[in-house]
Scaffold this motif. Sequence first.
Motif, PDB file in Angstrom:
ATOM      1  N   ASN A 213       0.863  -1.180   0.000  1.00  0.00           N
ATOM      2  CA  ASN A 213       0.000   0.000   0.000  1.00  0.00           C
ATOM      3  C   ASN A 213       0.902   1.233   0.000  1.00  0.00           C
ATOM      4  OD1 ASN A 213      -1.585   2.272   1.188  1.00  0.00           O
ATOM      5  ND2 ASN A 213      -3.194   0.717   1.123  1.00  0.00           N
TER       6      ASN A 213
ATOM      7  N   GLU B  83      -4.219   5.371  -0.869  1.00  0.00           N
ATOM      8  CA  GLU B  83      -4.602   4.185  -1.622  1.00  0.00           C
ATOM      9  C   GLU B  83      -5.500   3.328  -0.744  1.00  0.00           C
ATOM     10  OE1 GLU B  83      -2.573   0.764  -4.381  1.00  0.00           O
ATOM     11  OE2 GLU B  83      -1.377   1.564  -2.750  1.00  0.00           O
TER      12      GLU B  83
ATOM     13  N   LYS C  36      -4.090   4.710 -12.314  1.00  0.00           N
ATOM     14  CA  LYS C  36      -4.234   3.261 -12.482  1.00  0.00           C
ATOM     15  C   LYS C  36      -3.003   2.580 -11.915  1.00  0.00           C
ATOM     16  CE  LYS C  36      -6.911   3.658 -16.696  1.00  0.00           C
ATOM     17  NZ  LYS C  36      -6.660   4.698 -17.655  1.00  0.00           N
ATOM     18  N   ARG C  37      -3.256   1.502 -11.181  1.00  0.00           N
ATOM     19  CA  ARG C  37      -2.158   0.706 -10.651  1.00  0.00           C
ATOM     20  C   ARG C  37      -2.381  -0.738 -11.026  1.00  0.00           C
ATOM     21  NH1 ARG C  37      -0.041  -0.235  -4.460  1.00  0.00           N
ATOM     22  NH2 ARG C  37       1.573  -1.714  -5.076  1.00  0.00           N
ATOM     23  N   GLN C  38      -1.329  -1.366 -11.544  1.00  0.00           N
ATOM     24  CA  GLN C  38      -1.355  -2.796 -11.813  1.00  0.00           C
ATOM     25  C   GLN C  38      -0.075  -3.372 -11.242  1.00  0.00           C
ATOM     26  OE1 GLN C  38      -2.180  -3.874 -15.829  1.00  0.00           O
ATOM     27  NE2 GLN C  38      -1.959  -6.049 -15.417  1.00  0.00           N
TER      28      GLN C  38
ATOM     29  N   GLY D 155      -8.127   0.117  -1.445  1.00  0.00           N
ATOM     30  CA  GLY D 155      -8.742  -0.787  -2.411  1.00  0.00           C
ATOM     31  C   GLY D 155      -8.346  -0.400  -3.819  1.00  0.00           C
ATOM     32  N   ASN D 156      -9.326  -0.205  -4.692  1.00  0.00           N
ATOM     33  CA  ASN D 156      -9.051   0.207  -6.068  1.00  0.00           C
ATOM     34  C   ASN D 156      -8.950   1.717  -6.226  1.00  0.00           C
ATOM     35  OD1 ASN D 156      -9.013  -2.431  -6.970  1.00  0.00           O
ATOM     36  ND2 ASN D 156     -11.204  -2.450  -7.418  1.00  0.00           N
ATOM     37  N   GLU D 157      -9.186   2.463  -5.158  1.00  0.00           N
ATOM     38  CA  GLU D 157      -9.118   3.922  -5.197  1.00  0.00           C
ATOM     39  C   GLU D 157      -7.689   4.374  -4.926  1.00  0.00           C
ATOM     40  OE1 GLU D 157     -11.744   6.031  -5.898  1.00  0.00           O
ATOM     41  OE2 GLU D 157     -12.812   4.169  -6.369  1.00  0.00           O
ATOM     42  N   PHE D 158      -7.205   5.272  -5.764  1.00  0.00           N
ATOM     43  CA  PHE D 158      -5.843   5.779  -5.637  1.00  0.00           C
ATOM     44  C   PHE D 158      -5.856   7.269  -5.945  1.00  0.00           C
ATOM     45  CE2 PHE D 158      -1.664   6.922  -7.045  1.00  0.00           C
ATOM     46  CZ  PHE D 158      -0.831   6.203  -6.214  1.00  0.00           C
TER      47      PHE D 158
END
Length: 185
Positions: free
Chosen positions: A63, A91, A120-122, A93-96
């Motif tokens: 995180n 950050e 976007k994070r991958q 969950g999917n929120e960044f």
Amino acid sequence: MKANLTLLTIFLLVMSLNSTIAHSANNSAALTQEEEALWQEVFADDQSQTQPKKQTINEGSINLTGQWVGYFEYDMPKGQPEGMFTAVVKEQGNEFSMSFLEPRNHATKYVQAALTIDAKRQGKYLSFTKSYGNYDTVVQYNLIIRHNGLVMDGTWRINDNVYGRAFFYRLKLDELKELKQQSEI
């Protein structure tokens, strides 16, 4: 208003920290082996010369929430001065999201704030667009998370004529306290 004061306080703390680090660096004889390896990995012209280190933690699972300090360099146009910034990352969950505070290159205002859009994070890869709000300029970043989540580095681009590299370092409260204790000696 309170958020602006908080960001200004963080910025001033980072500027003070930068001065302390620069003073310490000028008084030290050489880089440690770990510092030299980090420097070579991030800034070496020929990346094939550096040996990849085994990761003890999967960067993709870390995180990134926290305070970061960093700088950017220009690859194009040549000869432009580098710049410094602070960033606060959230950050969940999917929120960044990321908020930036950085010195402004114009004399009318000293600092400017920016926010991320379309983040976007991958895994260990992160991309986002930085927007300055009232200005038309947006900056696209593509970063890689490294060194157990302590470093993010990569590229930034405004357009085909203005682009460069960026380096982020996570600030940790324990490290700041240690620097404070060292400066009191």
